[in-house]
Design an enzyme around this catalytic site. Structure first.
Site, PDB file in Angstrom:
ATOM      1  N   LYS A   1     -60.847 -65.896 -37.667  1.00 50.34           N
ATOM      2  CA  LYS A   1     -61.123 -64.770 -38.569  1.00 50.34           C
ATOM      3  C   LYS A   1     -62.598 -64.742 -38.982  1.00 50.34           C
ATOM      4  O   LYS A   1     -63.165 -63.675 -39.190  1.00 50.34           O
ATOM      5  CB  LYS A   1     -60.192 -64.815 -39.788  1.00 50.34           C
ATOM      6  CG  LYS A   1     -58.718 -64.592 -39.428  1.00 50.34           C
ATOM      7  CD  LYS A   1     -58.491 -63.247 -38.746  1.00 50.34           C
ATOM      8  CE  LYS A   1     -57.028 -62.943 -38.487  1.00 50.34           C
ATOM      9  NZ  LYS A   1     -56.810 -61.645 -37.828  1.00 50.34           N
TER      10      LYS A   1
ATOM     11  N   SER B   1     -59.439 -61.234 -42.342  1.00 49.35           N
ATOM     12  CA  SER B   1     -58.618 -61.829 -43.409  1.00 49.35           C
ATOM     13  C   SER B   1     -59.579 -62.398 -44.443  1.00 49.35           C
ATOM     14  O   SER B   1     -60.762 -62.619 -44.155  1.00 49.35           O
ATOM     15  CB  SER B   1     -57.769 -62.959 -42.812  1.00 49.35           C
ATOM     16  OG  SER B   1     -57.227 -63.783 -43.830  1.00 49.35           O
TER      17      SER B   1
ATOM     18  N   TYR C   1     -56.927 -70.584 -37.274  1.00 50.42           N
ATOM     19  CA  TYR C   1     -56.801 -69.235 -37.852  1.00 50.42           C
ATOM     20  C   TYR C   1     -58.081 -68.854 -38.610  1.00 50.42           C
ATOM     21  O   TYR C   1     -58.650 -67.777 -38.400  1.00 50.42           O
ATOM     22  CB  TYR C   1     -55.594 -69.169 -38.787  1.00 50.42           C
ATOM     23  CG  TYR C   1     -55.305 -67.781 -39.314  1.00 50.42           C
ATOM     24  CD1 TYR C   1     -54.664 -66.833 -38.520  1.00 50.42           C
ATOM     25  CD2 TYR C   1     -55.664 -67.420 -40.613  1.00 50.42           C
ATOM     26  CE1 TYR C   1     -54.396 -65.551 -39.005  1.00 50.42           C
ATOM     27  CE2 TYR C   1     -55.398 -66.140 -41.103  1.00 50.42           C
ATOM     28  CZ  TYR C   1     -54.758 -65.216 -40.294  1.00 50.42           C
ATOM     29  OH  TYR C   1     -54.497 -63.957 -40.770  1.00 50.42           O
TER      30      TYR C   1
END
Ligand SMILES: NC(=O)c1ccc[n+]([C@@H]2O[C@H](COP(=O)([O-])OP(=O)(O)OC[C@H]3O[C@@H](n4cnc5c(N)ncnc54)[C@H](O)[C@@H]3O)[C@@H](O)[C@H]2O)c1
Length: 271
Positions: free
Chosen positions: A155, A138, A151
């Site tokens: 990533k 991402s 998160y």
């Protein structure tokens, strides 16, 4: 790995294929003539594709990934494209996030990617065929944004893992290349479950405002089908860094300048 002829059909393996980007990658691969091996923790409908096998797999479980790889090689005896794509988001400030959210996010996004590579890379390398592993990271893996908590960390880990894997596979002369997807916002269900998860937080209000701060400058999500098409185009061009919408990476240069100057991190948006 462009359009396939009838005589030599290639195989695309995709995790997280039941919805969002994974489903779009499956549809695009299907239009390109790939046979499909699709995995998700949620039920999958393979009937919409020309030739697909589907498996209910939890990517966090190495044994399940290994069993899935055995089934794929049992049925197709090859994997030309491996997409480690399954992912979840549990936003919030680092200290407000329940420990269970940290564990779940790292388990799916990071360990799930490692499990996919550990199950498939040995089979892909020993086949002697060229192939490509595409890990879905991402823009959050390139830019450290407050409020995205686990998160963003997961990533960043996927990107570092992909870089190391790429160099190792190259050094080994394996014929297997690696790409990493650094997409900005995509219009999928991931935010729905992310928002639902806020209610489970230690301090739901703080987590919600942290997420809003993190995502405030993000554009409205792009159509998964557009992203999937560009992912295939850029992967087929042999690109390691896949930025489907030509996502800006000026923030990476700013970060390098902060490191050089010894300055503390400052989040200045997604550009
Ligand atoms: N949506 C975005 O804005 C965006 C942006 C950049 C990257 N991504 C990444 O794209 C990938 C796909 O996400 P999406 O946006 O399509 O979301 P999505 O929620 O639509 O799809 C994610 C899929 O992963 C599956 N999944 C979750 N946990 C799993 C597990 N343990 N085992 C197997 N499958 C599991 C889900 O069932 C779902 O089908 C993720 O890695 C996500 O982090 C999304």
């Amino acid at each position: 790995m462009e359009n396939q002829g009838q005589d030599e059909r290639k195989v695309a393996v995709i995790t997280g294929a039941a919805s969002g980007l994974g489903a779009a990658l499956a549809h695009h691969a299907n239009t390109l003539g790939y046979d499909l091996a699709l995995a998700d923790i949620a039920p999958l409908d393979g009937s919409q594709y020309e030739n697909a096998m589907t498996s209910q797999v939890d990517v966090t479980q190495p044994d399940q990934m290994e069993e899935f790889a055995q089934c794929v090689y049992g049925q197709f005896d090859r994997c030309d494209y491996l997409f480690n794509n399954a992912g979840i988001m549990r936003p919030g400030r680092s200290w407000d996030q329940p420990r269970s959210h940290w564990d779940a996010v790292m388990a799916v996004n990071f360990s799930g990617t490692v499990n996919g590579v550990r199950a498939f890379a040995p089979r892909m390398t020993s086949s002697g065929r060229a192939g490509r592993i595409v890990n879905t990271a991402s823009l959050s893996g390139l830019i450290a944004a407050p409020g995205l908590g686990a998160y963003g960390v997961s990533k960043h880990a996927v990107i570092a893992f992909s870089e190391i894997l790429s160099m190792e596979l190259s050094e080994a002369g394996s014929g297997i290349d690696v790409s990493v997807i650094c997409a900005g916002a995509i219009d999928t269900d991931i935010m729905t479950s992310a928002v639902a998860s806020l209610a489970e937080g230690n301090d739901a209000k703080a987590q919600a405002s942290a997420m809003q701060m993190a995502l405030g400058t993000k554009a409205v999500g792009a159509a998964p089908s557009d992203i999937a098409k560009t992912v295939f185009e850029q992967a087929d061009q042999g690109r390691f860094w896949i930025r489907p919408l030509n996502e800006p990476v000026g923030a990476v240069a700013k970060r390098a300048a902060q490191i050089e100057a010894g300055d503390p991190p400052v989040f200045s948006g997604w550009e």
